[in-house]
Design a protein around this motif. Structure first.
Motif, PDB file in Angstrom:
ATOM      1  N   SER A 294      16.503   3.677   2.302  1.00  0.00           N
ATOM      2  CA  SER A 294      15.872   2.360   2.473  1.00  0.00           C
ATOM      3  C   SER A 294      14.582   2.474   1.642  1.00  0.00           C
ATOM      4  O   SER A 294      13.947   3.660   1.152  1.00  0.00           O
ATOM      5  CB  SER A 294      15.739   2.034   4.001  1.00  0.00           C
ATOM      6  OG  SER A 294      16.666   2.177   4.747  1.00  0.00           O
ATOM      7  N   TRP A 295      14.112   1.223   1.477  1.00  0.00           N
ATOM      8  CA  TRP A 295      12.697   1.083   0.563  1.00  0.00           C
ATOM      9  C   TRP A 295      11.625   1.529   1.349  1.00  0.00           C
ATOM     10  O   TRP A 295      11.454   0.880   2.499  1.00  0.00           O
ATOM     11  CB  TRP A 295      12.718  -0.156   0.259  1.00  0.00           C
ATOM     12  CG  TRP A 295      11.342  -0.312  -0.825  1.00  0.00           C
ATOM     13  CD1 TRP A 295      10.034  -0.885  -0.237  1.00  0.00           C
ATOM     14  CD2 TRP A 295      10.980  -0.200  -2.005  1.00  0.00           C
ATOM     15  NE1 TRP A 295       9.085  -0.737  -1.115  1.00  0.00           N
ATOM     16  CE2 TRP A 295       9.665  -0.154  -2.332  1.00  0.00           C
ATOM     17  CE3 TRP A 295      11.814   0.386  -3.158  1.00  0.00           C
ATOM     18  CZ2 TRP A 295       9.215  -0.303  -3.639  1.00  0.00           C
ATOM     19  CZ3 TRP A 295      11.499   0.369  -4.318  1.00  0.00           C
ATOM     20  CH2 TRP A 295      10.185   0.252  -4.638  1.00  0.00           C
TER      21      TRP A 295
ATOM     22  N   PHE B  59      11.749  -0.148   6.692  1.00  0.00           N
ATOM     23  CA  PHE B  59      12.904   0.083   7.383  1.00  0.00           C
ATOM     24  C   PHE B  59      13.031   1.468   8.486  1.00  0.00           C
ATOM     25  O   PHE B  59      14.083   1.754   8.889  1.00  0.00           O
ATOM     26  CB  PHE B  59      14.179  -0.105   6.696  1.00  0.00           C
ATOM     27  CG  PHE B  59      14.252  -1.542   5.849  1.00  0.00           C
ATOM     28  CD1 PHE B  59      14.618  -2.535   6.616  1.00  0.00           C
ATOM     29  CD2 PHE B  59      13.837  -1.408   4.670  1.00  0.00           C
ATOM     30  CE1 PHE B  59      14.606  -3.838   5.812  1.00  0.00           C
ATOM     31  CE2 PHE B  59      13.643  -2.619   4.032  1.00  0.00           C
ATOM     32  CZ  PHE B  59      14.022  -3.844   4.438  1.00  0.00           C
TER      33      PHE B  59
ATOM     34  N   ASN C 126      11.304   5.474  -0.951  1.00  0.00           N
ATOM     35  CA  ASN C 126      11.557   6.466   0.073  1.00  0.00           C
ATOM     36  C   ASN C 126      11.301   7.851  -0.310  1.00  0.00           C
ATOM     37  O   ASN C 126      12.132   8.040  -1.337  1.00  0.00           O
ATOM     38  CB  ASN C 126      12.889   6.303   1.051  1.00  0.00           C
ATOM     39  CG  ASN C 126      12.742   6.851   2.116  1.00  0.00           C
ATOM     40  OD1 ASN C 126      11.683   7.543   2.688  1.00  0.00           O
ATOM     41  ND2 ASN C 126      13.950   6.875   3.206  1.00  0.00           N
TER      42      ASN C 126
ATOM     43  N   GLY D  28      10.722  -5.903   7.611  1.00  0.00           N
ATOM     44  CA  GLY D  28      11.687  -4.697   7.791  1.00  0.00           C
ATOM     45  C   GLY D  28      12.100  -4.706   9.023  1.00  0.00           C
ATOM     46  O   GLY D  28      12.406  -5.619   9.848  1.00  0.00           O
TER      47      GLY D  28
ATOM     48  N   ASN E 271      18.180   8.389   7.521  1.00  0.00           N
ATOM     49  CA  ASN E 271      18.091   7.249   6.594  1.00  0.00           C
ATOM     50  C   ASN E 271      17.302   7.787   5.458  1.00  0.00           C
ATOM     51  O   ASN E 271      15.881   7.889   5.477  1.00  0.00           O
ATOM     52  CB  ASN E 271      17.606   6.032   7.417  1.00  0.00           C
ATOM     53  CG  ASN E 271      17.783   4.795   6.357  1.00  0.00           C
ATOM     54  OD1 ASN E 271      17.670   4.962   5.127  1.00  0.00           O
ATOM     55  ND2 ASN E 271      17.352   3.739   6.890  1.00  0.00           N
TER      56      ASN E 271
END
Length: 374
Positions: free
Chosen positions: A136-137, A141, A94, A80, A133
């Protein structure tokens, strides 16, 4: 040759199926690793707080969760963003936390919004991270440049083990709550506080610019003004809202309630003489119940003379009705004439139903025993 051609076709088909699986949405399946999906939410004032997360299990790894499975601090994942990352505060996707208004986290300001939630674990002091953020997974990231807020909290050891990670709201008050992450024998708490007055006033301002402010809808303006009066806050604007509620344009010019609210705002501002004049203007608009409730409030405030005057006026306007009979019973009871008060209470008894009937029966017993019912 046919046999080789068949093998080629089967190989081509398998390739096509594999390729199709990479570009089309996957079917719904159980969460990866058996980690349960969960969501928990709580209202604080008019603020909604929602946490979405996945719940990993201890799975016979007692004593190997904190500091091992969940490493201390930030770790290099090698995938990532390839930056040292905190724990995802859950499993799989997340973990996110959303606030519908501005809040304070451990006393620090955080604007309304949806955030990715991460934790840099440490046995002495954890760093909680709210990231801009939230899509994101996991933590692969994570980028510190996207941090909206970091706060430090102390983890708390617990005696009882929690198999599946969970978030709970505890220590709720009208303006705050503590979120507790619980897993294995550890709890990580953080405090959320909301300025209830500020958020409510901001909500009123926003809503009163929309369809709730349309003509013939005085109730919204009145609700906002009444809140200001009750909390003795934002009174100048509250008075403007009360003016709108009592205006002809918004349909409240001949309704008792908005005029009573305007009087309450003026009273909170210390303009008591103006408030009294407003109530004189408002009383002719009151129905029997509104006048009864208003007079009862005066009686409770020890404004006995004023209360009796309203009770009598109400009876003259609506003779021999439930609340006007009760008002006269209260009036004579306040004057010490329990015999006359009893007559009106007995007239009210067949007019009463349900809880009102029980209340009238209690009043009758008190008057028969020579007790004031006010």
């Amino acid at each position: 040759m046919i046999k080789n051609l068949l093998k080629f076709c089967l190989l081509l088909l398998s390739f096509q199926l594999a390729f199709a699986g990479t570009v089309k949405a996957q079917l719904t399946t159980l969460p990866r690793g058996g980690n349960k999906r969960a969501s928990v939410s709580e209202g604080i004032g008019i603020t909604n707080v929602t946490i979405n997360y996945s719940r990993p299990g201890v799975k016979k790894r007692e004593g190997h969760i904190w500091g091992e499975l969940i490493p201390v601090g930030f770790t290099e994942l090698g995938y990532g963003a390839k930056k040292p990352a905190p724990w995802r505060a859950g499993a799989n996707e997340n973990t996110t936390i959303e606030f519908t208004t501005d809040v304070k986290i451990e006393g620090r300001d955080l604007p309304a919004g949806r955030y990715g939630f991460f934790i840099a674990y440490d046995p002495n002091e954890c760093v909680l991270i709210f990231s801009k953020n939230s899509t994101s997974w996991g933590n692969f990231f994570y980028d510190p440049a996207e941090d909206a807020l970091r706060v430090n909290v102390k983890p708390v050891k617990t005696e009882k083990s929690v198999e599946y990670l969970k978030y709970e709201f505890a220590d709720q008050t009208a303006s705050g709550a503590t979120v507790q992450l619980q897993w294995e024998k550890l709890m990580i708490p953080f405090k959320i506080d909301v300025d209830v007055i500020k958020t409510q006033i901001a909500s009123f301002r926003k809503e009163l610019r929309g369809d709730k402010a349309l003509p013939a809808l005085w109730q919204g303006w009145n609700q906002a003004a009444a809140f200001c009066a009750a909390n003795k806050t934002n009174l100048e604007e509250g008075l403007m809202w009360a003016d709108s509620a009592t205006s002809f344009r918004f349909g409240g010019s001949t309704s008792f309630t908005p005029w009573q609210t305007k009087a309450a705002v003026l009273d909170s501002m210390g303009r008591k003489a103006e408030a009294a004049e407003i109530m004189k203007k408002a009383l002719p608009y009151a129905d029997q119940f509104e006048a009864y409730v208003y007079a009862s409030g005066l009686m409770a405030a020890k404004q006995t003379k004023e209360a009796i005057a309203v009770f009598k006026m109400n009876y003259q306007k609506f003779p021999d009705n439930l609340f006007t009979n009760l008002g006269m019973a209260c009036s004579y009871s306040a004057m010490g004439d329990y015999k006359k008060a009893l007559e009106y209470a007995q007239k009210a008894l067949p007019q009463a139903k349900g809880g009102n009937k029980l209340e009238v029966e209690r009043n009758i017993r008190d008057l028969q025993n020579g007790k004031d019912i006010n």
